[in-house]
Design a protein around this motif. Structure first.
Motif, PDB file in Angstrom:
ATOM      1  N   GLU A   1       2.529  59.846  17.394  1.00  0.00           N
ATOM      2  CA  GLU A   1       2.942  60.606  16.227  1.00  0.00           C
ATOM      3  C   GLU A   1       2.240  60.005  15.018  1.00  0.00           C
ATOM      4  O   GLU A   1       1.698  58.910  15.083  1.00  0.00           O
ATOM      5  CB  GLU A   1       4.456  60.496  16.052  1.00  0.00           C
TER       6      GLU A   1
ATOM      7  N   CYS B   1      10.658  62.482   9.686  1.00  0.00           N
ATOM      8  CA  CYS B   1      11.427  63.313  10.600  1.00  0.00           C
ATOM      9  C   CYS B   1      10.757  64.680  10.715  1.00  0.00           C
ATOM     10  O   CYS B   1      10.376  65.278   9.713  1.00  0.00           O
ATOM     11  CB  CYS B   1      12.845  63.458  10.070  1.00  0.00           C
ATOM     12  N   SER B   2      10.612  65.144  11.935  1.00  0.00           N
ATOM     13  CA  SER B   2       9.906  66.412  12.120  1.00  0.00           C
ATOM     14  C   SER B   2      10.733  67.605  11.643  1.00  0.00           C
ATOM     15  O   SER B   2      10.206  68.694  11.505  1.00  0.00           O
ATOM     16  CB  SER B   2       9.511  66.587  13.578  1.00  0.00           C
TER      17      SER B   2
ATOM     18  N   ARG C   1      11.731  66.056   7.307  1.00  0.00           N
ATOM     19  CA  ARG C   1      10.584  65.403   6.671  1.00  0.00           C
ATOM     20  C   ARG C   1      10.937  64.138   5.907  1.00  0.00           C
ATOM     21  O   ARG C   1      10.128  63.626   5.144  1.00  0.00           O
ATOM     22  CB  ARG C   1       9.828  66.361   5.715  1.00  0.00           C
TER      23      ARG C   1
ATOM     24  N   LYS D   1       8.939  64.292  19.502  1.00  0.00           N
ATOM     25  CA  LYS D   1       8.615  64.170  18.086  1.00  0.00           C
ATOM     26  C   LYS D   1       9.608  63.196  17.473  1.00  0.00           C
ATOM     27  O   LYS D   1      10.572  62.812  18.118  1.00  0.00           O
ATOM     28  CB  LYS D   1       8.780  65.537  17.381  1.00  0.00           C
ATOM     29  N   ARG D   2       9.373  62.813  16.224  1.00  0.00           N
ATOM     30  CA  ARG D   2      10.289  61.905  15.550  1.00  0.00           C
ATOM     31  C   ARG D   2      11.435  62.703  14.912  1.00  0.00           C
ATOM     32  O   ARG D   2      11.202  63.704  14.237  1.00  0.00           O
ATOM     33  CB  ARG D   2       9.519  61.124  14.470  1.00  0.00           C
TER      34      ARG D   2
END
Ligand SMILES: [Zn+2]
Ligand SMILES: [Zn+2]
Length: 118
Positions: free
Chosen positions: A41, A64-65, A68, A83-84
């Motif tokens: 990522e 954070c996906s 944000r 994803k994060r």
């Protein structure tokens, strides 16, 4: 203008949850001066201040996906699942995560309350 030379501070990373902050030297998926490392990522990365090895670096966090926000990689702040995600978003969308993740998050909740027990 600025190339990916080492050493230059790009900015300040601050976790929105635990307030951890540090200046990061790189944001992205492939930190400079590393040979074959490509991160899963885009991360905020700093060169490891405790290591003389130029290729050593620390991943501070990512964004954070979903919301944000900047979150550190600490297990109480964020979670990586393809994803994060920050833990706040994980909790809001918990049903959409696999059971294994749900159990992990449930465990985290308990450890947070230790201060209140008497
Ligand atoms: Zn944090
Ligand atoms: Zn989030």
């Amino acid at each position: 203008m600025e190339s990916d030379r080492d050493g230059g501070c790009r900015g300040e990373f601050t976790c929105e949850f635990c307030s951890l902050s540090a200046s990061y030297t790189y944001y992205g998926q492939k930190p400079p001066n590393t040979r074959a490392i490509v991160l899963l990522e885009e991360c905020f990365v700093m060169r490891d201040p405790f290591s003389p090895d130029k290729e050593k670096f620390l991943v501070l966090g990512s964004s954070c996906s979903l919301c944000r926000k900047m979150v550190c990689v600490g297990p109480d702040c964020s979670l990586f699942y393809t994803k994060r995600f920050c833990l706040k978003c994980v909790r809001e969308h918990l049903e959409e995560f696999p059971q294994q993740i749900q159990m992990e998050v449930a465990k985290k909740k308990q450890t947070h309350k230790t201060h209140l027990s008497h």
